[in-house]
Design a protein around this motif. Structure first.
Motif, PDB file in Angstrom:
ATOM      1  N   MET A 102       0.854  -1.196   0.000  1.00 57.25           N
ATOM      2  CA  MET A 102       0.000   0.000   0.000  1.00 57.25           C
ATOM      3  C   MET A 102       0.886   1.242   0.000  1.00 57.25           C
ATOM      4  SD  MET A 102      -2.922   1.060   2.755  1.00 57.25           S
ATOM      5  CE  MET A 102      -3.697  -0.531   2.577  1.00 57.25           C
ATOM      6  N   ALA A 103       0.734   2.091  -1.006  1.00 56.63           N
ATOM      7  CA  ALA A 103       1.577   3.277  -1.132  1.00 56.63           C
ATOM      8  C   ALA A 103       0.848   4.496  -0.597  1.00 56.63           C
ATOM      9  CB  ALA A 103       1.962   3.498  -2.584  1.00 56.63           C
ATOM     10  N   HIS A 104       1.600   5.331   0.111  1.00 56.68           N
ATOM     11  CA  HIS A 104       1.006   6.557   0.648  1.00 56.68           C
ATOM     12  C   HIS A 104       1.702   7.809   0.119  1.00 56.68           C
ATOM     13  CE1 HIS A 104      -1.701   4.639   3.551  1.00 56.68           C
ATOM     14  NE2 HIS A 104      -0.739   3.763   3.720  1.00 56.68           N
ATOM     15  N   SER A 105       2.610   7.637  -0.803  1.00 53.82           N
ATOM     16  CA  SER A 105       3.306   8.782  -1.391  1.00 53.82           C
ATOM     17  C   SER A 105       3.471   8.559  -2.877  1.00 53.82           C
ATOM     18  CB  SER A 105       4.677   8.964  -0.729  1.00 53.82           C
ATOM     19  OG  SER A 105       5.470   7.810  -0.932  1.00 53.82           O
ATOM     20  N   PHE A 106       3.803   9.609  -3.582  1.00 58.22           N
ATOM     21  CA  PHE A 106       3.991   9.473  -5.017  1.00 58.22           C
ATOM     22  C   PHE A 106       5.181   8.567  -5.292  1.00 58.22           C
ATOM     23  CE2 PHE A 106       1.766  13.646  -5.203  1.00 58.22           C
ATOM     24  CZ  PHE A 106       0.733  13.228  -6.007  1.00 58.22           C
ATOM     25  N   GLU A 107       5.014   7.651  -6.237  1.00 58.10           N
ATOM     26  CA  GLU A 107       6.130   6.818  -6.643  1.00 58.10           C
ATOM     27  C   GLU A 107       7.069   7.644  -7.508  1.00 58.10           C
ATOM     28  OE1 GLU A 107       4.314   4.907 -10.712  1.00 58.10           O
ATOM     29  OE2 GLU A 107       3.860   3.957  -8.793  1.00 58.10           O
ATOM     30  N   SER A 108       8.312   7.228  -7.560  1.00 53.91           N
ATOM     31  CA  SER A 108       9.254   7.900  -8.448  1.00 53.91           C
ATOM     32  C   SER A 108       8.857   7.633  -9.884  1.00 53.91           C
ATOM     33  CB  SER A 108      10.672   7.371  -8.211  1.00 53.91           C
ATOM     34  OG  SER A 108      11.552   7.874  -9.190  1.00 53.91           O
ATOM     35  N   PRO A 109       8.765   8.668 -10.707  1.00 58.09           N
ATOM     36  CA  PRO A 109       8.351   8.457 -12.084  1.00 58.09           C
ATOM     37  C   PRO A 109       9.439   7.882 -12.962  1.00 58.09           C
ATOM     38  CG  PRO A 109       8.864  10.765 -11.723  1.00 58.09           C
ATOM     39  CD  PRO A 109       9.005  10.089 -10.400  1.00 58.09           C
ATOM     40  N   GLY A 110      10.630   7.637 -12.394  1.00 56.00           N
ATOM     41  CA  GLY A 110      11.694   7.078 -13.219  1.00 56.00           C
ATOM     42  C   GLY A 110      12.487   8.189 -13.883  1.00 56.00           C
ATOM     43  N   ARG A 111      13.017   7.907 -15.059  1.00 52.20           N
ATOM     44  CA  ARG A 111      13.870   8.892 -15.726  1.00 52.20           C
ATOM     45  C   ARG A 111      13.078  10.156 -16.068  1.00 52.20           C
ATOM     46  NH1 ARG A 111      12.606   4.784 -19.123  1.00 52.20           N
ATOM     47  NH2 ARG A 111      11.729   5.274 -21.184  1.00 52.20           N
ATOM     48  N   SER A 112      13.729  11.280 -15.907  1.00 50.69           N
ATOM     49  CA  SER A 112      13.077  12.555 -16.196  1.00 50.69           C
ATOM     50  C   SER A 112      13.630  13.103 -17.501  1.00 50.69           C
ATOM     51  CB  SER A 112      13.330  13.536 -15.045  1.00 50.69           C
ATOM     52  OG  SER A 112      12.711  14.761 -15.309  1.00 50.69           O
ATOM     53  N   GLU A 113      12.758  13.277 -18.482  1.00 47.97           N
ATOM     54  CA  GLU A 113      13.175  13.734 -19.792  1.00 47.97           C
ATOM     55  C   GLU A 113      12.416  14.996 -20.173  1.00 47.97           C
ATOM     56  OE1 GLU A 113      12.626  10.562 -22.541  1.00 47.97           O
ATOM     57  OE2 GLU A 113      14.044   9.235 -21.559  1.00 47.97           O
ATOM     58  N   VAL A 114      13.162  16.036 -20.501  1.00 44.37           N
ATOM     59  CA  VAL A 114      12.563  17.284 -20.967  1.00 44.37           C
ATOM     60  C   VAL A 114      13.408  17.803 -22.120  1.00 44.37           C
ATOM     61  CG1 VAL A 114      11.945  19.649 -20.398  1.00 44.37           C
ATOM     62  CG2 VAL A 114      11.653  17.849 -18.693  1.00 44.37           C
ATOM     63  N   GLU A 115      12.787  17.886 -23.290  1.00 47.08           N
ATOM     64  CA  GLU A 115      13.470  18.428 -24.460  1.00 47.08           C
ATOM     65  C   GLU A 115      12.579  19.495 -25.098  1.00 47.08           C
ATOM     66  OE1 GLU A 115      14.343  15.245 -27.112  1.00 47.08           O
ATOM     67  OE2 GLU A 115      15.666  14.184 -25.703  1.00 47.08           O
ATOM     68  N   PHE A 116      13.208  20.432 -25.777  1.00 47.32           N
ATOM     69  CA  PHE A 116      12.456  21.483 -26.466  1.00 47.32           C
ATOM     70  C   PHE A 116      12.830  21.453 -27.948  1.00 47.32           C
ATOM     71  CE2 PHE A 116      13.090  22.990 -22.069  1.00 47.32           C
ATOM     72  CZ  PHE A 116      11.757  23.058 -21.680  1.00 47.32           C
ATOM     73  N   ALA A 133      -7.597   9.727  -2.194  1.00 45.47           N
ATOM     74  CA  ALA A 133      -7.753   8.654  -1.217  1.00 45.47           C
ATOM     75  C   ALA A 133      -7.590   7.277  -1.847  1.00 45.47           C
ATOM     76  CB  ALA A 133      -9.123   8.772  -0.548  1.00 45.47           C
ATOM     77  N   VAL A 134      -8.302   7.021  -2.949  1.00 44.33           N
ATOM     78  CA  VAL A 134      -8.237   5.675  -3.546  1.00 44.33           C
ATOM     79  C   VAL A 134      -6.856   5.405  -4.127  1.00 44.33           C
ATOM     80  CG1 VAL A 134     -10.708   5.611  -4.020  1.00 44.33           C
ATOM     81  CG2 VAL A 134      -9.149   6.439  -5.795  1.00 44.33           C
ATOM     82  N   GLY A 135      -6.188   6.450  -4.632  1.00 47.67           N
ATOM     83  CA  GLY A 135      -4.835   6.251  -5.131  1.00 47.67           C
ATOM     84  C   GLY A 135      -3.870   5.935  -4.015  1.00 47.67           C
ATOM     85  N   SER A 136      -4.006   6.614  -2.881  1.00 45.79           N
ATOM     86  CA  SER A 136      -3.130   6.372  -1.737  1.00 45.79           C
ATOM     87  C   SER A 136      -3.347   4.982  -1.146  1.00 45.79           C
ATOM     88  CB  SER A 136      -3.369   7.434  -0.657  1.00 45.79           C
ATOM     89  OG  SER A 136      -3.073   8.729  -1.148  1.00 45.79           O
ATOM     90  N   LEU A 137      -4.584   4.492  -1.225  1.00 50.92           N
ATOM     91  CA  LEU A 137      -4.912   3.172  -0.674  1.00 50.92           C
ATOM     92  C   LEU A 137      -4.736   2.044  -1.691  1.00 50.92           C
ATOM     93  CD1 LEU A 137      -8.136   4.168   1.307  1.00 50.92           C
ATOM     94  CD2 LEU A 137      -5.872   3.676   2.257  1.00 50.92           C
ATOM     95  N   GLY A 138      -4.376   2.379  -2.926  1.00 54.45           N
ATOM     96  CA  GLY A 138      -4.160   1.357  -3.945  1.00 54.45           C
ATOM     97  C   GLY A 138      -5.435   0.659  -4.388  1.00 54.45           C
ATOM     98  N   LEU A 139      -6.526   1.418  -4.490  1.00 46.91           N
ATOM     99  CA  LEU A 139      -7.831   0.811  -4.770  1.00 46.91           C
ATOM    100  C   LEU A 139      -8.319   1.012  -6.205  1.00 46.91           C
ATOM    101  CD1 LEU A 139      -9.745   1.910  -1.541  1.00 46.91           C
ATOM    102  CD2 LEU A 139      -8.689  -0.313  -2.003  1.00 46.91           C
ATOM    103  N   MET A 146      -4.024  13.436  -9.979  1.00 52.55           N
ATOM    104  CA  MET A 146      -5.266  14.106 -10.360  1.00 52.55           C
ATOM    105  C   MET A 146      -5.971  14.687  -9.141  1.00 52.55           C
ATOM    106  SD  MET A 146      -6.850  11.741 -13.435  1.00 52.55           S
ATOM    107  CE  MET A 146      -6.750  10.177 -12.543  1.00 52.55           C
ATOM    108  N   GLY A 147      -5.930  13.960  -8.036  1.00 57.33           N
ATOM    109  CA  GLY A 147      -6.530  14.469  -6.810  1.00 57.33           C
ATOM    110  C   GLY A 147      -5.854  15.745  -6.344  1.00 57.33           C
ATOM    111  N   VAL A 148      -4.528  15.760  -6.367  1.00 57.57           N
ATOM    112  CA  VAL A 148      -3.773  16.952  -5.986  1.00 57.57           C
ATOM    113  C   VAL A 148      -4.115  18.118  -6.909  1.00 57.57           C
ATOM    114  CG1 VAL A 148      -1.452  17.953  -5.929  1.00 57.57           C
ATOM    115  CG2 VAL A 148      -1.864  15.710  -4.909  1.00 57.57           C
TER     116      VAL A 148
END
Length: 367
Positions: A1-15, A102-108, A246-248
């Motif tokens: 059960m996760a209560h925080s944002f997971e790491s999104p992995g590699r961060s890529e930003v290009e213009f 809530a449902v995202g934090s509870l993994g539902l 989305m909740g945030v």
């Protein structure tokens, strides 16, 4: 059960040019709906555009990919056709934000999606499309000549392979017409205020709209988008993480004049189709929204041709209706019954959603 944002992995930003064209893929339905909402309710378009601009940038940088940020179409559609006032829309968005967080934090998320059933979600989507189409006809008949001109532009662009971009062209033509009518507004920052368009009002309509929207959001904006992140971008992003973000977004944006926002598989696919591959597309689009907020004056909006707005809504409604049935291999009849029942029989969207979910559960037990 996760209560925080997971790491999104590699961060890529290009213009790059591809990121710039890809950014347009998420604005095809966003801008027409926002203009229509501002033209038919008390919402402040500059405040709404700021919300979209900020969160395009936030989630593009956080996830490092061109994640979509879209209006919650069921709630926005109900507000456009007059079923929800802006205070009710704000209340529904805040309620949806609390539930999604809530449902995202509870993994539902996955478990709730299995209970509801995709045909019911698609039925609500189809119902919103029908309601928007009805509103489009009402706006268009006020000036049939202008409406027909708009339709001609859409058909001409679709014939040469620019069907998705046609709404942006019509929107631009309406904007030019408005500028010619009232002139170019002086750029100015909107006033910072808490609930600038009215305090939230919890009502039966707001609660029912929230229930219907959550069904669409969990299916399309969380689960389907998470799958597309893997399919298109080879990124492991969970539906629960998307639900939390989305909740945030809703809880942070709505108190300062924003509207209910979500991610969406359609916007993500649109960005990919137009060339976006990194979060740079979100940054570019976010900056564009923020710049547009500076000149989105009320006088300019009031001068926008309503018949062209009807054409825009019609195109969005057709796209939404097409998307509602394209993925449904089984259960299309139930989706059709829910959608037509809401409009043709004047059944409330929330009631239709609950009844459809019960029918889906009973039918599933018989298999």
């Amino acid at each position: 059960m996760a209560h925080s944002f997971e790491s999104p992995g590699r961060s890529e930003v290009e213009f790059t040019t591809s990121e710039l064209t890809g950014a347009l893929g998420d604005s095809v339905t966003v801008l027409p709906l926002l203009v229509a909402l501002a033209a038919t309710t008390a919402v402040s378009l500059p405040h709404v555009l700021i919300g979209f601009g900020v969160f395009q940038i936030v989630w593009g940088l956080y996830y490092g990919m061109p994640l979509s940020v879209e209006p919650m179409k069921a709630l926005i559609g109900l507000a456009i056709v007059g079923s929800l006032s802006y205070p009710e829309l704000a209340a529904a968005g805040l309620l949806a934000g609390v539930v999604l967080l809530a449902v995202g934090s509870l993994g539902l998320v996955d478990r709730l999606q299995r209970i509801v059933g995709e045909p019911v979600i698609r039925g609500v989507q189809f119902a919103v499309a029908l309601l928007l189409l009805e509103a489009a006809v009402g706006l268009s008949i006020a000036n049939p000549a202008v409406a027909l001109a708009g339709v001609a532009v859409v058909l001409a662009l679709a014939a040469v392979g620019y069907r998705r971009s046609s709404v942006l062209v019509v929107l631009a033509l309406g904007g030019v017409a408005a500028v010619l009518s009232v002139g170019v507004p002086t750029p100015r920052l909107p006033e910072l205020a808490i609930f600038p368009a009215g305090a939230p009002t919890v009502s039966a309509a707001a609660l029912e709209g929230t229930v219907a929207q959550l069904g669409m959001t969990l299916g399309n904006a969380a689960i389907a988008t998470a799958l597309l992140c893997g399919d298109l971008y080879d990124r492991d992003v969970s539906a629960d993480s998307l639900s939390k973000s989305m909740g945030v977004t809703c809880l942070a944006a709505i108190p300062v004049g924003g509207v209910p926002m979500c991610h969406g598989s359609g916007g993500l696919a649109g960005k990919y189709a137009f060339g976006a591959r990194t979060g740079g597309a979100n940054v570019l689009l976010g900056v564009g929204y923020l710049a547009l907020a500076l000149v989105a004056a009320g006088a300019l909006l009031a001068a926008f041709p309503m018949a062209l707005l009807g054409v825009l809504l019609a195109v969005v409604a057709l796209e939404l209706g097409r998307a509602a049935f394209a993925p449904v291999d089984d259960g299309w009849a139930l989706a059709l019954v829910v959608g037509v029942g809401v409009v043709g029989l004047a059944v409330n969207v929330g009631v239709a959603f609950v009844l459809g979910a019960v029918c889906f559960w009973l039918l599933s037990r018989e298999k």
